[in-house]
Scaffold this motif. Structure first.
Motif, PDB file in Angstrom:
ATOM      1  N   LEU A 176       0.487   6.187  -7.984  1.00 47.73           N
ATOM      2  CA  LEU A 176       1.375   7.110  -7.286  1.00 47.73           C
ATOM      3  C   LEU A 176       0.460   8.164  -6.659  1.00 47.73           C
ATOM      4  CD1 LEU A 176       4.147   7.431 -10.027  1.00 47.73           C
ATOM      5  CD2 LEU A 176       4.356   6.229  -7.832  1.00 47.73           C
ATOM      6  N   PRO A 177      -0.022   7.912  -5.450  1.00 44.71           N
ATOM      7  CA  PRO A 177      -1.085   8.744  -4.861  1.00 44.71           C
ATOM      8  C   PRO A 177      -0.586   9.934  -4.041  1.00 44.71           C
ATOM      9  CG  PRO A 177      -0.717   6.829  -3.494  1.00 44.71           C
ATOM     10  CD  PRO A 177       0.262   6.724  -4.640  1.00 44.71           C
ATOM     11  N   GLU A 178       0.682  10.328  -4.208  1.00 46.87           N
ATOM     12  CA  GLU A 178       1.265  11.347  -3.331  1.00 46.87           C
ATOM     13  C   GLU A 178       0.553  12.698  -3.400  1.00 46.87           C
ATOM     14  OE1 GLU A 178       4.343   8.200  -3.895  1.00 46.87           O
ATOM     15  OE2 GLU A 178       2.952   9.269  -5.218  1.00 46.87           O
ATOM     16  N   GLY A 188       0.812  -1.216   0.000  1.00 43.44           N
ATOM     17  CA  GLY A 188       0.000   0.000   0.000  1.00 43.44           C
ATOM     18  C   GLY A 188       0.839   1.255   0.000  1.00 43.44           C
ATOM     19  N   GLY A 189       2.164   1.125   0.030  1.00 42.51           N
ATOM     20  CA  GLY A 189       3.034   2.283  -0.020  1.00 42.51           C
ATOM     21  C   GLY A 189       3.847   2.451   1.245  1.00 42.51           C
ATOM     22  N   GLY A 237       2.503   3.934  -4.381  1.00 48.41           N
ATOM     23  CA  GLY A 237       3.609   4.719  -3.847  1.00 48.41           C
ATOM     24  C   GLY A 237       4.952   4.038  -4.021  1.00 48.41           C
ATOM     25  N   VAL A 238       5.659   3.876  -2.894  1.00 52.96           N
ATOM     26  CA  VAL A 238       6.994   3.279  -2.964  1.00 52.96           C
ATOM     27  C   VAL A 238       6.928   1.830  -3.442  1.00 52.96           C
ATOM     28  CG1 VAL A 238       7.018   2.538  -0.548  1.00 52.96           C
ATOM     29  CG2 VAL A 238       9.168   2.974  -1.721  1.00 52.96           C
ATOM     30  N   MET A 289      -0.584  13.480 -11.496  1.00 50.32           N
ATOM     31  CA  MET A 289      -1.296  14.690 -11.089  1.00 50.32           C
ATOM     32  C   MET A 289      -2.742  14.424 -10.694  1.00 50.32           C
ATOM     33  SD  MET A 289       0.353  17.371 -13.854  1.00 50.32           S
ATOM     34  CE  MET A 289      -0.415  18.803 -13.074  1.00 50.32           C
ATOM     35  N   ARG A 290      -3.263  13.258 -11.104  1.00 45.36           N
ATOM     36  CA  ARG A 290      -4.632  12.890 -10.718  1.00 45.36           C
ATOM     37  C   ARG A 290      -4.654  11.719  -9.739  1.00 45.36           C
ATOM     38  NH1 ARG A 290      -7.800  11.670 -16.026  1.00 45.36           N
ATOM     39  NH2 ARG A 290      -9.557  11.585 -14.551  1.00 45.36           N
ATOM     40  N   SER A 291      -3.490  11.232  -9.352  1.00 43.79           N
ATOM     41  CA  SER A 291      -3.393  10.064  -8.465  1.00 43.79           C
ATOM     42  C   SER A 291      -4.238   8.903  -8.995  1.00 43.79           C
ATOM     43  CB  SER A 291      -3.825  10.433  -7.043  1.00 43.79           C
ATOM     44  OG  SER A 291      -2.905  11.320  -6.447  1.00 43.79           O
ATOM     45  N   ARG A 292      -4.181   8.692 -10.288  1.00 44.37           N
ATOM     46  CA  ARG A 292      -4.978   7.648 -10.924  1.00 44.37           C
ATOM     47  C   ARG A 292      -4.449   6.264 -10.620  1.00 44.37           C
ATOM     48  NH1 ARG A 292      -6.007   7.537 -16.988  1.00 44.37           N
ATOM     49  NH2 ARG A 292      -6.948   5.619 -16.234  1.00 44.37           N
TER      50      ARG A 292
END
Length: 270
Positions: free
Chosen positions: A142-144, A78-79, A120-121, A173-176
């Protein structure tokens, strides 16, 4: 200066692996790094440094030909441990991308197999590997942006090289969230297989990679990594130099003779 006066990040790490384990199969010449912090296999700050040092140790282990990164449970990762970022110093945070890039620096083939969340990571670690196997349940993201941040461990940079700026902006940019089949269609994942076949597909890929010359595998990985940003003329020049160096190897002679004799080669890495 005495040995115990030296300082290295490895000296500050816990004796036990943090959130993962390492399994080595000497018969199959395979090492597995298994994320095991259920249910979402969150990757902590200390774990990042441990993973880097583990890759460096496996790099030096001649018994290991292929490395696999996988996870227990329904989700790959999950990151990050979000609270860790607030506690880390700027100097520590600046090393995050270096730690996560360890699979790319490793000269051996690195395969990652992911189902469920790969955020994420977790996604950035996968992007640093050579081969990515996914299933229809896999979700890359990449939900940052949702945290008021940007990817900090190479995610946006690697992704842009793979899919271009337009798709990368759409993801970052949209955390898609990108499903496994779409990731495979875009070339982010090497292959999308049915969920129940992920382990078998990973095994088959590892066995396939083991059949090739270790020298040729290392040369191919380094050449492709080093020439990713090079002009075509430079890439072709470097390819020629690598080819000429392998020309004098025992593995190349073995491969040519095996082809002529219609038998399987026995590559030994020299």
């Amino acid at each position: 200066m005495r040995l115990h006066d030296l300082r290295h990040p490895a000296l500050t790490l816990a004796a036990a692996f943090d959130g993962y384990r390492v399994e080595i199969d000497p018969v199959r010449q395979r090492a597995d790094l298994v994320l095991c912090r259920p249910p979402f296999n969150v990757i902590s700050m200390p774990q990042r440094e441990q993973l880097r040092i583990t890759f460096e140790a496996l790099e030096a282990d001649e018994a290991v030909r292929v490395i696999v990164v996988r996870a227990e449970g329904e989700h790959f990762s999950g990151g990050s441990d979000i609270r860790g970022f607030l506690q880390a110093t700027p100097e520590h945070v600046s090393r995050l991308a270096w730690n996560v890039a360890a699979p790319a620096r490793c000269s051996k083939p690195v395969v990652t197999a992911a189902r469920g969340y790969c955020f994420g990571v977790g996604f950035e670690l996968s992007l640093a590997c050579d081969f990515r196997l996914v299933t229809p349940t896999t979700l890359y993201a990449l939900p940052e942006q949702k945290l008021g941040q940007i990817p900090g461990s190479g995610g946006s940079a690697r992704l842009q090289k793979m899919v271009g700026i337009t798709r990368t902006k759409d993801i970052v940019m949209r955390s898609r969230r990108i499903p496994g089949p779409q990731a495979a269609n875009w070339g982010v994942a090497s292959a999308c297989v049915p969920d129940r076949e992920l382990e078998a597909a990973t095994d088959a890929l590892v066995d396939e990679l083991r059949r090739f010359s270790p020298l040729a595998q290392r040369a191919a990985k380094k050449l492709l990594n080093d020439t990713e940003d090079s002009p075509l003329s430079i890439a072709i020049e470097l390819e020629g130099h690598c080819y000429s160096r392998l020309r004098s190897s025992d593995d190349f002679r073995n491969g040519v003779e095996a082809f002529q004799d219609k038998r399987k080669p026995n590559f030994v890495g020299t």
